[in-house]
Scaffold this active site. Sequence first.
Site, PDB file in Angstrom:
ATOM      1  CE  LYS A 198      -2.050   2.942   2.603  1.00  0.00           C
ATOM      2  NZ  LYS A 198      -2.045   4.117   1.693  1.00  0.00           N
TER       3      LYS A 198
ATOM      4  CD  GLU B 138      13.320   1.276   7.084  1.00  0.00           C
ATOM      5  OE1 GLU B 138      13.732   0.140   6.809  1.00  0.00           O
ATOM      6  OE2 GLU B 138      13.406   2.241   6.306  1.00  0.00           O
TER       7      GLU B 138
ATOM      8  CB  CYS C 266      13.624   9.267   7.450  1.00  0.00           C
ATOM      9  SG  CYS C 266      14.570   8.154   6.415  1.00  0.00           S
TER      10      CYS C 266
ATOM     11  CD  GLU D   2      10.397  13.396  10.868  1.00  0.00           C
ATOM     12  OE1 GLU D   2       9.246  12.959  11.025  1.00  0.00           O
ATOM     13  OE2 GLU D   2      11.301  12.725  10.342  1.00  0.00           O
TER      14      GLU D   2
HETATM   15  P1  NAD Z   1       2.391   8.432   7.391  1.00  0.00           P
HETATM   16  O1  NAD Z   1       2.662   7.646   8.619  1.00  0.00           O
HETATM   17  O2  NAD Z   1       1.355   9.489   7.446  1.00  0.00           O
HETATM   18  O3  NAD Z   1       1.949   7.478   6.194  1.00  0.00           O
HETATM   19  C1  NAD Z   1       2.745   6.395   5.775  1.00  0.00           C
HETATM   20  C2  NAD Z   1       1.857   5.310   5.221  1.00  0.00           C
HETATM   21  O4  NAD Z   1       1.033   4.777   6.258  1.00  0.00           O
HETATM   22  C3  NAD Z   1       0.894   5.775   4.139  1.00  0.00           C
HETATM   23  O5  NAD Z   1       0.838   4.792   3.118  1.00  0.00           O
HETATM   24  C4  NAD Z   1      -0.425   5.883   4.863  1.00  0.00           C
HETATM   25  O6  NAD Z   1      -1.547   5.735   4.041  1.00  0.00           O
HETATM   26  C5  NAD Z   1      -0.313   4.725   5.825  1.00  0.00           C
HETATM   27  N1  NAD Z   1      -1.195   4.800   7.004  1.00  0.00           N
HETATM   28  C6  NAD Z   1      -1.639   5.913   7.635  1.00  0.00           C
HETATM   29  N2  NAD Z   1      -2.435   5.569   8.669  1.00  0.00           N
HETATM   30  C7  NAD Z   1      -2.478   4.209   8.708  1.00  0.00           C
HETATM   31  C8  NAD Z   1      -3.116   3.262   9.554  1.00  0.00           C
HETATM   32  N3  NAD Z   1      -3.888   3.637  10.587  1.00  0.00           N
HETATM   33  N4  NAD Z   1      -2.935   1.949   9.301  1.00  0.00           N
HETATM   34  C9  NAD Z   1      -2.153   1.550   8.279  1.00  0.00           C
HETATM   35  N5  NAD Z   1      -1.532   2.400   7.430  1.00  0.00           N
HETATM   36  C10 NAD Z   1      -1.689   3.718   7.648  1.00  0.00           C
HETATM   37  O7  NAD Z   1       3.802   9.013   6.958  1.00  0.00           O
HETATM   38  P2  NAD Z   1       4.131  10.046   5.784  1.00  0.00           P
HETATM   39  O8  NAD Z   1       3.679  11.397   6.232  1.00  0.00           O
HETATM   40  O9  NAD Z   1       3.611   9.473   4.510  1.00  0.00           O
HETATM   41  O10 NAD Z   1       5.718   9.968   5.733  1.00  0.00           O
HETATM   42  C11 NAD Z   1       6.574  10.839   6.416  1.00  0.00           C
HETATM   43  C12 NAD Z   1       7.169  10.129   7.637  1.00  0.00           C
HETATM   44  O11 NAD Z   1       7.906   8.970   7.224  1.00  0.00           O
HETATM   45  C13 NAD Z   1       8.196  10.993   8.364  1.00  0.00           C
HETATM   46  O12 NAD Z   1       8.009  10.907   9.747  1.00  0.00           O
HETATM   47  C14 NAD Z   1       9.531  10.357   7.985  1.00  0.00           C
HETATM   48  O13 NAD Z   1      10.569  10.599   8.882  1.00  0.00           O
HETATM   49  C15 NAD Z   1       9.160   8.924   7.891  1.00  0.00           C
HETATM   50  N6  NAD Z   1      10.172   8.191   7.116  1.00  0.00           N
HETATM   51  C16 NAD Z   1      11.051   7.355   7.764  1.00  0.00           C
HETATM   52  C17 NAD Z   1      12.024   6.658   7.057  1.00  0.00           C
HETATM   53  C18 NAD Z   1      13.013   5.775   7.762  1.00  0.00           C
HETATM   54  O14 NAD Z   1      13.684   5.016   7.084  1.00  0.00           O
HETATM   55  N7  NAD Z   1      13.162   5.826   9.070  1.00  0.00           N
HETATM   56  C19 NAD Z   1      12.100   6.802   5.676  1.00  0.00           C
HETATM   57  C20 NAD Z   1      11.194   7.654   5.037  1.00  0.00           C
HETATM   58  C21 NAD Z   1      10.231   8.327   5.773  1.00  0.00           C
END
Ligand code: NAD
Length: 503
Positions: free
Chosen positions: A191, A266, A300, A397
């Site tokens: 997804k 992550e 990230c 962040e």
């Molecule tokens: P997000 O958590 O809002 O969304 C990520 C994914 O989770 C999306 O596909 C979203 O639809 C899904 N999602 C949201 N709610 C959900 C639920 N209740 N159940 C299942 N899936 C759900 O994150 P974002 O805003 O898309 O991404 C930014 C974040 O990602 C930042 O905090 C960044 O630091 C982090 N990030 C971390 C790494 C790492 O390797 N540590 C890498 C890239 C991004």
Amino acid sequence: MTDLAHNLSALRSMLEDVAQSGILNHIDGKPVPAVSGAWFDTLSPVDDSLVARVARSDVADVDLAAQAAARAFADWRDMPATERKRILHAVADGIEARAEEIALCECWDTGQPIRYMAKAALRGAENFRFFADRAGAARDGQTLPSPSLMNITTRVPIGPVAIITPWNTPFMLSTWKIAPALAAGCTVVHKPAELSPWTARVLIDIAEKAGVPPGVWNLINGMGAEAGKALTTHPDIKAIAFVGDGATGSAIMAQGAPTLKRVHFELGGKNPIIVFDDADFERALDAAVFMIYSLNGERCTSSSRLLIQDSIADAFEARVAERARAIRVGHPLDPATEVGPLIHADHRAKVMASFDTARAEGATIAAGGARVGDVGQYVAPTLFTNARNDMTIAQDEIFGPVLTSIRFDTEDTALRLANDTVYGLTAFLWTSDVTRAMRFSDRLEAGMVWVNSANVRHLPTPFGGMKASGIGRDGGDWSFDFYMEQKHIGFATSDPKIPRLGV
Ligand code: NAD
């Protein structure tokens, strides 16, 4: 990808195609709309225009995808590893062949500049090749003989897995998670983030043409609270690999608890770059600027907290501010652009709210601190100075091109500040004193530490964070540890003692 005009004209026909087809799910080898017939729109952050309508999935679609992954599992697991390897290399070939298309879609859908996305496809292909080459050894184990048993270990793939990815560099991250899962012998339901679904659709087209069998790799589009949630609660899904926000990670852990999902997270970071006065000033400057302002700061591993030693702080901050002001903010398809638009209006508002917070907390906005233009989600590369580590701008962040600079006097203070955060993803240390580098890096609370270097990717190394930055590691064999179960088998080599009961 020579110039903006060429890129825009190449993009035009792709936009026409995707506008016509919409971005569909992919279940059991077939592109399909949502069962309910629902759609949502994905917009480009360049000008908020419609990219395409996207299948809006719910429990019914997730159920079909999870069942397809469950049906396909045994054959994929039992396929000779050499054959899985061949198919995954064919996926990599397909990615390379469509590298330009992938780069253009990714830039338009996410706002990331072409100067970075031009390599995204090649990196994605590398991920497939790296894990394809390791598929043959994934099941290898140990021989641990005891006096009466020949004990062996082996690994077996855990089953169908969910892969949930965020909107920042979605193509690269998807390949980074999907390739090891498939190489291990798992089947996948992916997804992608609702804000950047386009390249996941291109990727699964490539996979299909490369010969990935139906049901082995399925794609579900939709909202986190709908499709994402349904995926994390589905009984056929054995593990969840998630990249995204910490609060979503917590929700997923709770959602997956009743069915005892294994999770790999992550999450976010507020990563320090610590610059001592004995560091190579110019290289440290290049690294500090690159690690926060590249990829729009939506990264990230970005170095979002600059910890700078007092004695060089005035000069260093002045040079960062000068560079930040000179960074070229512009159209993501222009090869000259260094910072493009942020992913979405809501995210731009969140990033810009940090400017008000900085002022309210008494920090100085030494560069940027404003929107650029009034069309599209552009903000100026920003530097906060006169900040303290206990300020919100040093703890939260921001996930944009925004750097918070904090000064320190001694090594002890620098270490305390570096570790004084809920996060623990990466840290970047700049010093010419090798003894200090060894001592300091040993005490840093971060999953990844680079000394006198920016973040340089090396696929065999472990990637992941401590504390609120994550659970688990990717890379090398660590990925297989997540997607596989360890199994011990003991063969009697003599007559191991068996106590007799009821005799
Ligand atoms: P997000 O958590 O809002 O969304 C990520 C994914 O989770 C999306 O596909 C979203 O639809 C899904 N999602 C949201 N709610 C959900 C639920 N209740 N159940 C299942 N899936 C759900 O994150 P974002 O805003 O898309 O991404 C930014 C974040 O990602 C930042 O905090 C960044 O630091 C982090 N990030 C971390 C790494 C790492 O390797 N540590 C890498 C890239 C991004």
